[in-house]
Design an enzyme around this catalytic site. Structure first.
Site, mmCIF file in Angstrom:
data_model
loop_
_atom_site.group_PDB
_atom_site.id
_atom_site.type_symbol
_atom_site.label_atom_id
_atom_site.label_comp_id
_atom_site.label_asym_id
_atom_site.label_seq_id
_atom_site.Cartn_x
_atom_site.Cartn_y
_atom_site.Cartn_z
ATOM 1 N N GLU A 175 -0.951 28.349 17.729
ATOM 2 C CA GLU A 175 -1.906 27.545 18.396
ATOM 3 C C GLU A 175 -3.145 27.485 17.779
ATOM 4 O O GLU A 175 -4.038 28.137 17.912
ATOM 5 C CB GLU A 175 -2.053 28.097 19.886
ATOM 6 N N LYS A 217 1.469 24.495 18.912
ATOM 7 C CA LYS A 217 0.647 24.221 19.976
ATOM 8 C C LYS A 217 -0.584 23.600 19.865
ATOM 9 O O LYS A 217 -1.766 24.268 19.584
ATOM 10 C CB LYS A 217 0.750 25.443 20.946
HETATM 11 P P1 13P Z 1 -4.946 24.686 28.615
HETATM 12 O O1 13P Z 1 -3.826 23.883 28.820
HETATM 13 O O2 13P Z 1 -5.844 25.020 30.125
HETATM 14 O O3 13P Z 1 -5.792 24.498 27.523
HETATM 15 O O4 13P Z 1 -4.285 26.290 28.376
HETATM 16 C C1 13P Z 1 -3.364 26.306 27.380
HETATM 17 C C2 13P Z 1 -3.517 27.494 26.663
HETATM 18 O O5 13P Z 1 -2.721 28.384 26.595
HETATM 19 C C3 13P Z 1 -4.736 27.824 25.680
HETATM 20 O O6 13P Z 1 -4.553 28.770 25.137
#
Ligand code: 13P
Length: 335
Positions: A175, A217
């Site tokens: 991510e 992500k």
């Molecule tokens: P949000 O969808 O609220 O941005 O959270 C996703 C997430 O896992 C952030 O690390």
């Protein structure tokens, strides 16, 4: 097909996506404060157990990302949380980074920590039932940022993390989040996001990570939340697809977007259009935290024992996002 590839696909196929319920205790306390519910371990568990025992787990939520506290908690029916999630038809995962800290040499930026002792923690989480993991790097956009140091050091950490996670037979969610805070344009977001993702894959490849056994992500391409030049959802979809098509290697099976501060409807609408226009082989789905839980949390806070009513709101949101992940959502389906 490798085992990791099958897990990644199982989490995301047929319109399924991920519930990011891995808010740290600090973040969860902020969320609960905002609806005036005391942030106790019992209340945090009650809210999460309510979501994890909903019918969405079978139909729309292919995986749930947990926080360390939650993966070790036991439900009211004396099951562990991973047992509950698996029995309901979903797959348990765990956030393994220990948070974004100030980056030395560029103190306005952040580097995500948590590599020390990670191999041992992964073994423990695997024993507790986790099949996938998450690590989040964050980047801000300003005139001088994201800097080369932040792009490089976060990509390096994401790659070392991913290699360790695959060694332990779990799927790493990679991510890299380019934040939407600021007055930058969508074009600036697109440039920064492309640089960040390209560097991540360069490092993942250098660290011999099996790209068919990860889930990416990313953020969508949006103008900053303080920008005067917001773009349409059609534009968001077009720019997001263009960016990912040119930066993500084709071996990657799936992309699950974060919501990053978008409203629930915005996050659903953008995902729907991304899927309508998706001409790639990537599964494009969701890994939402706020955009899956906001209205549910608000409803729950009015009566924390209203399990059925809370699940109804959650099931609706999850269904809307599942339709969006197949390009089948429309505004008139909203209640
Ligand atoms: P949000 O969808 O609220 O941005 O959270 C996703 C997430 O896992 C952030 O690390």
């Amino acid at each position: 097909m490798s085992e990791l590839n099958s897990i990644a696909i199982k989490i995301l196929k047929n319109g399924k996506g991920i519930l990011a319920a891995d808010e740290s205790t600090g973040t969860m306390t902020k969320r609960l404060d905002s609806v005036s519910v005391p942030s106790t371990p019992k209340n945090r568990l009650l809210f999460r157990e309510t979501l994890f025992s909903s019918s969405s787990m079978k139909d729309y939520i292919g995986g749930v990302i947990l926080f360390d506290e939650t993966i070790k908690q036991t439900t009211s029916k004396k099951k562990t949380i991973p047992e509950l999630i698996s029995e309901m038809g979903s797959i348990p995962g765990i956030k393994v980074d220990t948070g974004a800290k100030i980056l030395a040499s560029s103190p306005s930026e952040k580097i995500t920590e948590g590599l020390d002792g990670l191999r041992e923690r992964l073994k423990e989480y695997y024993k507790l039932g986790a099949k996938f993991t998450k690590w989040r790097g964050v980047y801000s956009i300003t005139k001088n940022y994201p800097s080369k140091i932040s792009i490089h050091s976060n990509a390096h950490a994401l790659a070392r993390y991913s290699a360790l996670v695959q060694e332990c037979n779990m799927v790493p969610i990679v991510e890299p989040e380019v934040l939407m805070d600021g007055d930058h344009s969508a074009k600036e977001c697109s440039i920064a996001t492309s640089q960040v993702i390209e560097k991540c894959f360069e490092e993942l490849i250098a660290h011999k990570v099996n790209l068919s056994g990860i889930i990416l992500k990313p953020n969508m391409i949006l103008a900053g939340n303080k920008s005067k030049n917001k773009i349409s959802s059609e534009e968001v979809a077009k720019l997001t697809l263009k960016c990912l098509k040119s930066t993500v290697p084709t071996e990657v099976p799936g992309i699950a977007f974060l919501s990053g501060g978008q409203s629930e409807i915005e996050a659903t609408e953008n995902l729907n259009l991304i899927n309508k226009h998706n001409s790639t082989n990537f599964i494009m789905s969701y890994s939402y935290g706020r955009a899956l839980q906001q209205s549910t949390l608000k409803h729950w806070s009015k009566d924390i024992n209203d399990i059925e009513g809370t699940q109804r709101i959650f099931n609706h949101r999850a269904k809307m996002n599942s339709l969006a992940a197949q390009g089948k959502w429309s505004k008139d389906l909203e209640i």
